[in-house]
Design a protein around this motif. Structure first.
Motif, PDB file in Angstrom:
ATOM      1  N   LEU A 170      -4.054   5.782   2.771  1.00  0.00           N
ATOM      2  CA  LEU A 170      -3.441   4.581   3.348  1.00  0.00           C
ATOM      3  C   LEU A 170      -4.366   3.941   4.396  1.00  0.00           C
ATOM      4  CD1 LEU A 170       0.131   6.107   3.831  1.00  0.00           C
ATOM      5  CD2 LEU A 170      -0.561   4.479   2.046  1.00  0.00           C
ATOM      6  N   PRO A 171      -5.541   3.465   3.984  1.00  0.00           N
ATOM      7  CA  PRO A 171      -6.482   2.900   4.959  1.00  0.00           C
ATOM      8  C   PRO A 171      -5.958   1.664   5.671  1.00  0.00           C
ATOM      9  CG  PRO A 171      -7.209   2.474   2.701  1.00  0.00           C
ATOM     10  CD  PRO A 171      -6.096   3.458   2.605  1.00  0.00           C
ATOM     11  N   LEU A 172      -5.249   0.791   4.964  1.00  0.00           N
ATOM     12  CA  LEU A 172      -4.734  -0.421   5.613  1.00  0.00           C
ATOM     13  C   LEU A 172      -3.677  -0.065   6.652  1.00  0.00           C
ATOM     14  CD1 LEU A 172      -4.577  -3.478   5.947  1.00  0.00           C
ATOM     15  CD2 LEU A 172      -2.889  -3.519   4.087  1.00  0.00           C
ATOM     16  N   THR A 173      -2.838   0.913   6.334  1.00  0.00           N
ATOM     17  CA  THR A 173      -1.822   1.351   7.299  1.00  0.00           C
ATOM     18  C   THR A 173      -2.485   1.883   8.554  1.00  0.00           C
ATOM     19  OG1 THR A 173      -0.342   1.940   5.467  1.00  0.00           O
ATOM     20  CG2 THR A 173       0.184   2.851   7.637  1.00  0.00           C
ATOM     21  N   GLN A 174      -3.535   2.703   8.372  1.00  0.00           N
ATOM     22  CA  GLN A 174      -4.271   3.214   9.528  1.00  0.00           C
ATOM     23  C   GLN A 174      -4.920   2.086  10.315  1.00  0.00           C
ATOM     24  OE1 GLN A 174      -6.714   6.879   9.089  1.00  0.00           O
ATOM     25  NE2 GLN A 174      -6.213   6.715   6.918  1.00  0.00           N
ATOM     26  N   ALA A 175      -5.537   1.150   9.610  1.00  0.00           N
ATOM     27  CA  ALA A 175      -6.207   0.024  10.267  1.00  0.00           C
ATOM     28  C   ALA A 175      -5.211  -0.835  11.035  1.00  0.00           C
ATOM     29  CB  ALA A 175      -6.950  -0.819   9.230  1.00  0.00           C
ATOM     30  N   GLU A 231       0.837  -1.204   0.000  1.00  0.00           N
ATOM     31  CA  GLU A 231       0.000   0.000   0.000  1.00  0.00           C
ATOM     32  C   GLU A 231       0.869   1.249   0.000  1.00  0.00           C
ATOM     33  OE1 GLU A 231      -3.967   1.023   2.325  1.00  0.00           O
ATOM     34  OE2 GLU A 231      -2.237   1.436   3.611  1.00  0.00           O
ATOM     35  N   LEU A 232       1.923   1.256   0.794  1.00  0.00           N
ATOM     36  CA  LEU A 232       2.836   2.398   0.827  1.00  0.00           C
ATOM     37  C   LEU A 232       3.504   2.607  -0.526  1.00  0.00           C
ATOM     38  CD1 LEU A 232       4.555   1.715   4.293  1.00  0.00           C
ATOM     39  CD2 LEU A 232       2.852   3.480   3.802  1.00  0.00           C
ATOM     40  N   ASP A 233       3.861   1.523  -1.181  1.00  0.00           N
ATOM     41  CA  ASP A 233       4.543   1.625  -2.475  1.00  0.00           C
ATOM     42  C   ASP A 233       3.641   2.217  -3.559  1.00  0.00           C
ATOM     43  OD1 ASP A 233       6.736   0.513  -1.283  1.00  0.00           O
ATOM     44  OD2 ASP A 233       6.411  -1.507  -2.083  1.00  0.00           O
ATOM     45  N   GLN A 234       2.332   2.077  -3.386  1.00  0.00           N
ATOM     46  CA  GLN A 234       1.400   2.600  -4.387  1.00  0.00           C
ATOM     47  C   GLN A 234       1.394   4.129  -4.433  1.00  0.00           C
ATOM     48  OE1 GLN A 234      -2.449   0.837  -3.576  1.00  0.00           O
ATOM     49  NE2 GLN A 234      -1.732  -1.235  -4.054  1.00  0.00           N
TER      50      GLN A 234
END
Length: 398
Positions: free
Chosen positions: A255-260, A237-240
């Protein structure tokens, strides 16, 4: 006991008018110095850059295993130090390492069962051998207060120059001195502002601003190292985001997954096993139990984090529980890592920014691995830490 430990000052163990005055001052001052504003992000990113650079050199691209505790403590400690007294330490500085050790040890001692005897029977603090933990705790407080007294003394030496030049104050210590002087010149009541209160306010803010965030980040990197599939998803996700040198708060909504994942780290880590003492304001009954006005209670907000009726299979590390069907971050009312109510953490916005920026930027730069034998045992203290661990950090090809 409170008098002996200077607990009647600060902002954590006080209430009434004194608490309202000192908390309001701390909140307004921290906001003036950037908490919740772009200035805060700039200060955090300076320390994140230093942390990434230091870890890259220490790990030698995975050839040397690194213990993260001290570098993370230095990073987070510098952020709060900057706001409290315009002070920072280089990564690896022994003075900062010692301060972190003192805070860790204090956190462990105050949870020892013998502390109950010291509180209910203060005379036990005078009995040789039996008072050993009390004496150790008081020595830790003495060393922490000596560090703070040194910072205050340096500010006092420069205060006359700042006042004469009418220079802008740059930290909470100077702001405190300025507020006292303003009140005295205007003939206003100085209220509860004094030197001892300043020292203990700084101690409370230093501990709260450092210990909880550092402990959460210790768990963060251990949990993603133990769950490599989740670590990989976060990094994808960060790489996107493309070729950007740093992750900023502006990217947070992308970055929803990072937040989650950060939410799930806070839920699983659940670092505050006991809430602070509260006083019942109005006599009431809850589930057949009577609580009279003035009773001291400890509301156990933390049990919500592991409630299976709220979080399905709460023992499993699953960031997806914080994402809805549209892959947006889902708000769960019972998720309360910063407590709730008037005593809610006054540094919540700062802590959230630190967690996101440190976590996202380290995962952007490093793949983190630990041995299978590394323990996930919970080490009980005022905050619950993981055992000290070493990890392998490999630079990612970006």
């Amino acid at each position: 006991m409170l008098e002996n430990s200077k607990g009647a000052n600060g902002v954590v163990q006080i209430d009434g008018d004194k608490w309202r005055e000192q908390r309001r001052f701390a909140l307004h001052t921290l906001r003036d110095f950037g908490v919740g504003r772009p200035l805060m992000e700039q200060k955090i990113m300076l320390e994140v850059e230093a942390l990434v650079d230091f870890l890259g050199k220490e790990s030698r691209n995975g050839q040397e295993k690194v213990e993260l505790n001290a570098p993370i403590a230095n990073c987070v400690g510098n952020i709060i130090n900057n706001m409290l007294f315009s002070c920072r330490f280089k990564q690896g500085d022994l003075k900062m390492t010692k301060l972190h050790h003192l805070l860790d040890r204090q956190s462990q001692i105050v949870m020892k069962s013998i502390m109950g005897a010291y509180i209910t029977c203060p005379w036990t603090t005078k009995i040789p051998v039996l008072n050993s933990k009390w004496l150790e705790l008081m020595d830790i407080k003495r060393q922490l207060c000596a560090f703070l007294a040194e910072q205050i003394a340096e500010h006092r030496e420069k205060w006359d120059i700042i006042r004469e030049e009418q220079a802008e104050v740059e930290d909470l210590t100077y702001a405190y001195m300025k507020e006292v002087e303003r009140r005295m010149r205007s003939g206003e009541d100085v209220g509860f502002f004094d030197d001892l209160q300043l020292q203990m306010l700084l101690l409370d803010l230093f501990f709260a601003g450092m210990e909880t965030t550092v402990t959460t980040l210790k768990w963060a990197f251990l949990l993603v190292a133990k769950n490599p599939s989740i670590q990989k998803r976060v990094q994808e996700e960060l790489d996107q985001l493309g070729e950007i040198s740093q992750i900023s708060l502006a990217e947070k909504t992308r970055l929803p997954l990072t937040q989650a994942t950060i939410n799930e780290i806070q839920r699983i880590a659940n670092i505050l096993p006991f809430n602070l003492l509260r006083t019942v304001g109005i006599s009431t009954k809850i589930d057949g139990f009577s609580f009279e006005k003035g009773d001291l209670i400890i509301p156990q907000v933390s049990i919500l984090m592991n409630d299976p009726e709220i979080f399905d299979e709460p023992h499993i590390f699953n960031p997806d529980r914080f994402l809805d069907e549209n892959y947006n971050v889902k708000k769960i009312e019972e998720f309360l890592p910063f407590s709730i109510g008037r005593r809610q953490c006054l540094g919540e916005s700062l802590a959230k920014a630190e967690l996101f920026l440190v976590f996202a930027n380290l995962l952007k730069n490093f793949e983190i691995r630990v041995e299978d034998t590394v323990s996930m045992e919970r080490v009980l203290g005022l905050t619950v830490s993981p055992p000290v661990y070493k990890c392998e950090l490999r630079r990612r090809i970006l």
